[in-house]
Write a protein that holds these residues in place. Sequence first.
Motif, mmCIF file in Angstrom:
data_model
loop_
_atom_site.group_PDB
_atom_site.id
_atom_site.type_symbol
_atom_site.label_atom_id
_atom_site.label_comp_id
_atom_site.label_asym_id
_atom_site.label_seq_id
_atom_site.Cartn_x
_atom_site.Cartn_y
_atom_site.Cartn_z
ATOM 1 N N UNK A 426 12.710 -6.258 -31.197
ATOM 2 C CA UNK A 426 13.254 -5.960 -32.529
ATOM 3 C C UNK A 426 14.100 -7.121 -33.046
ATOM 4 N N UNK A 427 14.949 -7.681 -32.188
ATOM 5 C CA UNK A 427 15.766 -8.828 -32.592
ATOM 6 C C UNK A 427 14.911 -10.074 -32.796
ATOM 7 N N UNK A 428 13.800 -10.177 -32.064
ATOM 8 C CA UNK A 428 12.896 -11.310 -32.247
ATOM 9 C C UNK A 428 12.229 -11.262 -33.623
ATOM 10 N N UNK A 429 11.974 -10.043 -34.117
ATOM 11 C CA UNK A 429 11.409 -9.879 -35.460
ATOM 12 C C UNK A 429 12.431 -10.306 -36.508
ATOM 13 N N UNK A 430 13.662 -9.728 -36.424
ATOM 14 C CA UNK A 430 14.743 -10.069 -37.359
ATOM 15 C C UNK A 430 16.029 -9.417 -36.848
ATOM 16 N N UNK A 431 17.147 -10.096 -37.044
ATOM 17 C CA UNK A 431 18.407 -9.540 -36.551
ATOM 18 C C UNK A 431 18.728 -8.206 -37.241
ATOM 19 N N UNK A 432 18.362 -8.057 -38.519
ATOM 20 C CA UNK A 432 18.589 -6.803 -39.238
ATOM 21 C C UNK A 432 17.805 -5.662 -38.635
ATOM 22 N N UNK A 433 16.576 -5.946 -38.187
ATOM 23 C CA UNK A 433 15.742 -4.938 -37.526
ATOM 24 C C UNK A 433 16.367 -4.540 -36.195
ATOM 25 N N UNK A 434 16.847 -5.538 -35.443
ATOM 26 C CA UNK A 434 17.461 -5.272 -34.138
ATOM 27 C C UNK A 434 18.684 -4.389 -34.247
ATOM 28 N N UNK A 435 19.546 -4.663 -35.230
ATOM 29 C CA UNK A 435 20.799 -3.904 -35.382
ATOM 30 C C UNK A 435 20.552 -2.448 -35.757
ATOM 31 N N UNK A 436 19.428 -2.150 -36.418
ATOM 32 C CA UNK A 436 19.125 -0.793 -36.872
ATOM 33 C C UNK A 436 18.103 -0.080 -35.985
ATOM 34 N N UNK A 437 17.707 -0.736 -34.886
ATOM 35 C CA UNK A 437 16.626 -0.204 -34.040
ATOM 36 C C UNK A 437 17.067 1.066 -33.296
ATOM 37 N N UNK A 438 16.211 2.101 -33.331
ATOM 38 C CA UNK A 438 16.480 3.331 -32.563
ATOM 39 C C UNK A 438 15.355 3.629 -31.568
ATOM 40 N N UNK A 439 14.313 2.784 -31.567
ATOM 41 C CA UNK A 439 13.184 2.993 -30.663
ATOM 42 C C UNK A 439 11.952 2.281 -31.192
ATOM 43 N N UNK A 440 10.781 2.655 -30.666
ATOM 44 C CA UNK A 440 9.536 2.020 -31.112
ATOM 45 C C UNK A 440 8.352 2.888 -30.740
ATOM 46 N N UNK A 441 7.209 2.545 -31.326
ATOM 47 C CA UNK A 441 5.932 3.087 -30.875
ATOM 48 C C UNK A 441 5.196 1.961 -30.169
ATOM 49 N N UNK A 442 4.896 2.168 -28.874
ATOM 50 C CA UNK A 442 4.154 1.178 -28.096
ATOM 51 C C UNK A 442 2.757 1.731 -27.840
ATOM 52 N N UNK A 443 1.777 1.047 -28.384
ATOM 53 C CA UNK A 443 0.377 1.499 -28.280
ATOM 54 C C UNK A 443 0.232 2.940 -28.779
ATOM 55 N N UNK A 444 1.014 3.252 -29.840
ATOM 56 C CA UNK A 444 0.925 4.572 -30.470
ATOM 57 C C UNK A 444 1.808 5.627 -29.852
ATOM 58 N N UNK A 445 2.515 5.309 -28.738
ATOM 59 C CA UNK A 445 3.366 6.303 -28.077
ATOM 60 C C UNK A 445 4.839 5.929 -28.257
ATOM 61 N N UNK A 446 5.678 6.963 -28.433
ATOM 62 C CA UNK A 446 7.107 6.722 -28.638
ATOM 63 C C UNK A 446 7.746 6.132 -27.381
ATOM 64 N N UNK A 447 8.663 5.178 -27.587
ATOM 65 C CA UNK A 447 9.352 4.526 -26.470
ATOM 66 C C UNK A 447 10.804 4.273 -26.866
ATOM 67 N N UNK A 448 11.691 4.242 -25.864
ATOM 68 C CA UNK A 448 13.113 3.994 -26.122
ATOM 69 C C UNK A 448 13.361 2.496 -26.269
ATOM 70 N N UNK A 449 14.564 2.146 -26.730
ATOM 71 C CA UNK A 449 14.913 0.731 -26.904
ATOM 72 C C UNK A 449 14.969 0.000 -25.561
ATOM 73 N N UNK A 450 15.104 0.749 -24.457
ATOM 74 C CA UNK A 450 15.248 0.144 -23.127
ATOM 75 C C UNK A 450 13.910 -0.193 -22.462
ATOM 76 N N UNK A 451 12.804 0.332 -22.997
ATOM 77 C CA UNK A 451 11.517 0.176 -22.302
ATOM 78 C C UNK A 451 11.097 -1.284 -22.223
ATOM 79 N N UNK A 452 10.718 -1.720 -21.014
ATOM 80 C CA UNK A 452 10.243 -3.096 -20.812
ATOM 81 C C UNK A 452 8.839 -3.248 -21.375
ATOM 82 N N UNK A 453 8.566 -4.426 -21.893
ATOM 83 C CA UNK A 453 7.277 -4.698 -22.522
ATOM 84 C C UNK A 453 6.285 -5.238 -21.501
ATOM 85 N N UNK A 454 4.997 -4.953 -21.739
ATOM 86 C CA UNK A 454 3.923 -5.444 -20.868
ATOM 87 C C UNK A 454 2.947 -6.268 -21.703
ATOM 88 N N UNK A 455 2.237 -7.148 -21.023
ATOM 89 C CA UNK A 455 1.247 -7.972 -21.718
ATOM 90 C C UNK A 455 0.278 -7.108 -22.517
#
Length: 742
Positions: A426-455
């Motif tokens: 999120x911070x790599x995209x933009x600092x504003x995105x990082x500061x407001x981040x509450x989670x993400x969808x990874x490959x269509x599934x909900x994930x927390x801000x703590x989830x490690x990324x895979x190739x």
Amino acid sequence: MENPVLISDAEKIEIKRNYRNLLRACRNILSNEDVTEIRKAIEISLERKKEYRRPSGKLSAIHSLEVANIVASEIGLGRTSIICALLYDVIQHEDIVLNEVSAIFGKSVEEIISGLLKVKDLYDKDTSIETENFRKLLLSFAKDVRVILIILADRLETMRSLKLYDIESQQKIASEVGYLYAPMAHRLGLYTIKSEMEDMVMKYTMREVYDDIAQKLNDTKRARDKYIKDFIAPLKKELEEAGLKFEIKGRTKTIHSIHNKIKKQNTPFEKVYDLFAIRVILNSKEKDEKADCWKVYSIVTDKYQPNPSRLRDWLSIPKSNGYESLHTTVLGPEKKWVEVQIRTNRMNEVAEKGLAAHWKYKGGKGEKGMDQWLGNIREVLENPERNAIDFIDDFKLNLYDEEVFVFTPKGDLRRLPKGATVLDFAFDIHSGVGKKCIGAKINGKHASIKQELKNGDHIEVITSNTQEPRSEWLNVVVTSRAKSKLKQALKDLLYKESEFGRETLVRRLKNWKLELTDSLVHQMVKHFKMKSINDFYREIAIGNIDVSSIKEYIVGLEKKEVEKDVAEVALQKSATNFVANVDEELTGATDVLMIDKNLKNVDYSLAKCCNPIFGDEIFGFVSVLGGIKIHRKSCPNAPDMRTKFGYRIVKAQWTTGASANFQATLKITGTDDIGIVSNISQVITKDLHLKMRSISIDSQEGSFEGTVTVFVNDTSMLDTMIKKIKNVKGVYSVARIDSFSR
């Protein structure tokens, strides 16, 4: 500035040898026209500064030629960089002006030399990593990557000549190279230079460990060479039968690398299993490179059992510094694990010479990843709140990690270090995105801000306008960009809250006819057990500290002041006079110490951790808050200071005939007889006429242990006192101790 001196015949021969080597290296990589210009630069260099010497005693002309040789032969840079390496020392001595160089060799030479001169100027002023100058130094690096590469060449040549320097300079230079320049060389893909730097740093900062590993490597060389030969022989035969053109060889890993493995694996040298690596270098056409490398991998793993978890594929997606290779670890003869690296001649040159070779093969297209990295440096450093040493620490975090490649919802590829989380993305995209981040969808599934990324992950960041950055997020992010942006956001948030808290407190106190002073604020911070003033104000803002409780504290404080006024004044006067006299004796005697001749008008004080005395071997340590702390060379903190903060150490020595009182503490043990404390006190005060500051005795089961603090003029007087106390009947032992060990 170096002093003009005569040149010896041996030095003349050395100049000619370096001259020929440089021209030979240039002819292999440059056009005749470029070589002619480089010859002209060499002649200007020799003509204008041939008699200057460096602090090591080496001729400046020889140093410049050797740096230029590294730039050409070992880094593979071109005409502009070679000319800059030759001439920036000449311009530094003002033997030729920058405009004159620009007129002869072009604007690009002028710009790079300007960057090099700024770096040199900063070093002359202050080399402390914790100063604003160091931020400027890094910014100079970030403007043109060739400035970094030439400085790296300069530092490498200096390390190769380090035996010519005095011991203090060796420690200082080696510490700096180990802390900054070896990691920088790694980041730029200069693995050969990085490895040599690391080994030489270890040689001068951990000599015993270095010599021990070097000796063990030498003792096992014959057996190791035989093992490599036996491992290679069957592979060589099968590779030849497959019709591949190749070179295969074994290389022993560096002493620094082996030392790291010993520490990481917590095992002795004899049990480190991968002391060497086998490298297969293919002579392949560019279109066949990947196929040939995988063909070799197939042959190697057919012959020897691979460890699947140790496969490293930097062919499909190279590292950001251009590194391409295929690594695997296999079980060789005698059940020993062996690392095998598979690459082509082109890949090998990129691995050896880093970015310069990468650009040569890619025609400039390979600069994108490095430009992005340099952009990140600028972004971080141009933030005035950013501490330069924090940046270096964050910068070094990701150096030796692998990378993961993930995609935005639009399909854009993003490169992050292994272990990066959703929040990093999120911070790599933009600092504003990082500061407001509450989670993400990874490959269509909900994930927390703590989830490690895979190739290969496809990531869509989810934000909320009500979200604010939190301090615990610092434990979630791993990238320097995210850490930097997050720290700044937290500072901004803390500042807003603390300002609101301060305004609230000032307004309420004004209503009560009370004034908020700096002294009062510090007292309240201590009373309410806050870490800082900002934390104190923030706690008021969020309601954790009730303002009415502050009023009660202030009123109570005023009552206590009135009740204790007379006694307190008398007590403070006595204590103040005593302390002032002591401080005047310890730090006011300007003729007691002589500190580094390059430093003027500096304040110094004696370190409390080791209490140096006239006659002790000492050194100075530049304090973060200004001034210099004088330590004994045997101070328990000295090894840590030299390893981590070598750049802050300065020379210091006692001046002859100095007279001052120094504080020393002794530990005394003995039999708990009647009158023994009186006898010890008599030796100190009556026999030796010394002032005793304090004495503390603890007796138990017929024995006592205690400390006594006295003022002495020098170590000779201290030794005399120790001998006399040892002669007191009933005393077992007397030893000088450091203040923190009491």
